[in-house]
Design a protein around this motif. Structure first.
Motif, PDB file in Angstrom:
ATOM      1  N   ILE A 120       0.848  -1.201   0.000  1.00  0.00           N
ATOM      2  CA  ILE A 120       0.000   0.000   0.000  1.00  0.00           C
ATOM      3  C   ILE A 120       0.881   1.248   0.000  1.00  0.00           C
ATOM      4  CG2 ILE A 120      -1.582   1.350   1.448  1.00  0.00           C
ATOM      5  CD1 ILE A 120      -2.993  -1.019   0.245  1.00  0.00           C
ATOM      6  N   SER A 121       0.689   2.119  -0.981  1.00  0.00           N
ATOM      7  CA  SER A 121       1.390   3.407  -1.004  1.00  0.00           C
ATOM      8  C   SER A 121       0.345   4.512  -1.086  1.00  0.00           C
ATOM      9  CB  SER A 121       2.326   3.500  -2.207  1.00  0.00           C
ATOM     10  OG  SER A 121       3.365   2.549  -2.062  1.00  0.00           O
ATOM     11  N   LEU A 122       0.506   5.517  -0.248  1.00  0.00           N
ATOM     12  CA  LEU A 122      -0.527   6.545  -0.123  1.00  0.00           C
ATOM     13  C   LEU A 122       0.108   7.830   0.382  1.00  0.00           C
ATOM     14  CD1 LEU A 122      -3.663   7.188   0.267  1.00  0.00           C
ATOM     15  CD2 LEU A 122      -3.350   6.439   2.609  1.00  0.00           C
ATOM     16  N   THR A 123      -0.248   8.955  -0.233  1.00  0.00           N
ATOM     17  CA  THR A 123       0.228  10.254   0.259  1.00  0.00           C
ATOM     18  C   THR A 123      -0.978  11.131   0.530  1.00  0.00           C
ATOM     19  OG1 THR A 123       2.235  10.087  -1.049  1.00  0.00           O
ATOM     20  CG2 THR A 123       1.638  12.289  -0.307  1.00  0.00           C
ATOM     21  N   VAL A 124      -1.026  11.707   1.715  1.00  0.00           N
ATOM     22  CA  VAL A 124      -2.115  12.634   2.059  1.00  0.00           C
ATOM     23  C   VAL A 124      -1.530  14.046   2.072  1.00  0.00           C
ATOM     24  CG1 VAL A 124      -3.805  13.293   3.797  1.00  0.00           C
ATOM     25  CG2 VAL A 124      -3.253  10.875   3.449  1.00  0.00           C
ATOM     26  N   PRO A 125      -1.901  14.886   1.093  1.00  0.00           N
ATOM     27  CA  PRO A 125      -1.369  16.252   1.084  1.00  0.00           C
ATOM     28  C   PRO A 125      -1.911  17.044   2.282  1.00  0.00           C
ATOM     29  CG  PRO A 125      -2.475  15.717  -0.997  1.00  0.00           C
ATOM     30  CD  PRO A 125      -2.813  14.633  -0.025  1.00  0.00           C
ATOM     31  N   ARG A 126      -1.189  18.065   2.698  1.00  0.00           N
ATOM     32  CA  ARG A 126      -1.671  18.902   3.808  1.00  0.00           C
ATOM     33  C   ARG A 126      -3.007  19.539   3.447  1.00  0.00           C
ATOM     34  NH1 ARG A 126       1.212  19.428   8.003  1.00  0.00           N
ATOM     35  NH2 ARG A 126       3.411  18.955   7.843  1.00  0.00           N
TER      36      ARG A 126
END
Ligand SMILES: Nc1ncnc2c1ncn2[C@@H]1O[C@H](COP(=O)(O)OP(=O)(O)OP(=O)(O)O)[C@@H](O)[C@H]1O
Length: 391
Positions: free
Chosen positions: A49-55
């Protein structure tokens, strides 16, 4: 020198989580040295699982039961450690999950809330105000000063939700946003979460409720058997998640020449012409809906027509919708069209013949131009003050 703060609130890279399957007598086998390597059957709850949550953004994760949503949230909330992969978190986290199972039940509600605030580093005059807000929001009354073990599960959930959202955190990890308490309390939770999220918070919302994703998230992932099967815009994620099959378009259909966008002017008498091909001698009806789909803001069906008769025999038809003084505010709407076979008297439901709808991934756009006004719909009402003696 101070490090520049990264543009993301939370990131995980190639994260996997494996659980050992609990087999009868396994503990004894390990204790007796018969199962030293810990080998044995495992469940791969999450894979790569790869995931980025922007500010400032909430990223949605949509999945069916058992897909791996809770495991992902527990990893992000550092309840579990990943088997492989890396998780980076930049900010103070509030976990809105497992609200029923937190805290020491021998504490009173007030003691639990006070300890939580201490743990989070909240100090000074604001503590008293926040405690008052928690007592008020949770609607616990005198029970706020009684031990949590005397609470019903709904009361405990209300306390934990009120505590976790009593002040603005940087990152929220949210499991099934609206599952706390009764309808009245859920409406309060929803309102509070909107305030927190509009206040600039970031977070992850895991749910199987696609409407919540559309309302809160611009980006969403679909999780399926522990893997992300889709990552992208929320409306595309919803289409993928619903996985609705477009009807076969064999007996009647919208031809490929149908425009993908219609442009109308707000307040003006408007006409939409729709081509329909009827290929068999069947009775065909048509319905339209206009939906306001503003990702991260809301989803509303603004106009939903009945089914109108189009044809009874094969042929090429043009259906004309006339809307006097178009009551829609300027903006972009989703235009959805449905063709269905007219049922024989007493029979339901209608068999779908063809459709163009955003939930099927093939919807059309309605662009309304004109002078903006502060609502989606305007009605031609007039306002007239009536003197008291004339009523
Ligand atoms: N502690 C555990 N030990 C063994 N297997 C586990 C454990 N926790 C989760 N699993 C397994 O991992 C998979 C994913 O579970 P998870 O609870 O994350 O799913 P979910 O999407 O949250 O489901 P739901 O919507 O039903 O809550 C399931 O097959 C589950 O049985």
């Amino acid at each position: 020198m101070e490090q520049p703060s990264p543009g993301f609130a939370l990131r995980c890279a190639n994260v996997s989580k494996t659980f050992a399957v609990q087999r009868e007598q396994r503990v004894w086998r390990i204790l007796l040295g018969m199962d030293r390597d810990g080998g044995g059957p495992v469940v791969e709850a999450l894979r790569d699982i790869s995931l980025t949550v922007p500010r400032g953004k909430i990223v949605g994760v949509l999945g069916r039961n058992g897909a791996g949503k809770s495991t992902l949230l527990r990893l992000l909330g550092q309840v579990y450690t990943p088997t492989t992969g890396r998780i980076e978190i930049n900010g103070q986290v509030a976990g809105l999950f497992e609200l029923g199972g937190m805290g020491n039940p021998n504490l009173t509600g007030r003691e639990y809330a006070t300890r939580y605030l201490q743990f989070m580093g909240v100090a000074g005059d604001s503590v008293a105000d926040i405690l008052e807000d928690i007592a008020d929001f949770s609607e616990l009354g005198d029970a706020f000063d009684q031990r949590i073990r005397t609470y019903s599960s709904g009361m405990a959930s209300r306390l934990y939700f009120a505590v976790a959202t009593a002040y603005q955190h940087e990152i929220y990890l949210i499991d099934e946003l609206l599952s706390v308490g009764d309808e009245h309390f859920q409406a309060k939770c929803w309102r509070r979460m909107r305030e927190r999220l509009l206040g600039g918070a970031s977070g992850v919302l895991v749910t199987h409720d696609w409407t919540a994703i559309v309302k809160l998230c611009e980006q969403a992932c679909v999780i399926d058997e522990g893997r992300f099967s889709f990552v992208g815009s929320s409306d595309s994620a919803v289409v993928r998640y619903l996985d609705l099959r477009v009807p076969p378009a064999e007996a009647a259909r919208f031809p490929d020449t149908i425009p993908t966008e219609f442009v109308l002017r707000s307040g003006e008498d408007s006409v939409i012409r729709l081509p329909v091909e009827v290929l068999d001698d069947v009775a065909v009806d048509l319905a339209i809906s206009v939906e306001m789909l503003r990702i991260g803001v809301g989803w509303e069906i603004v106009i939903l027509s009945e089914y109108y008769p189009v044809a009874d025999t094969a042929g090429n038809y043009t259906v004309e919708f006339r809307i006097p003084a178009l009551p829609l505010a300027p903006g972009k709407y989703s235009l959805n069209l449905f063709l269905a076979q007219r049922p024989l008297p007493g029979m339901r439901p209608k068999a779908g013949l063809d459709c163009r709808s955003w939930t099927y991934g093939n919807g059309l756009t309605l662009r309304v131009e004109g002078k903006p006004f502060p609502a989606a719909v305007t009605l031609p009402f007039t306002v007239r003050p009536i003197p008291a003696e004339a009523v």
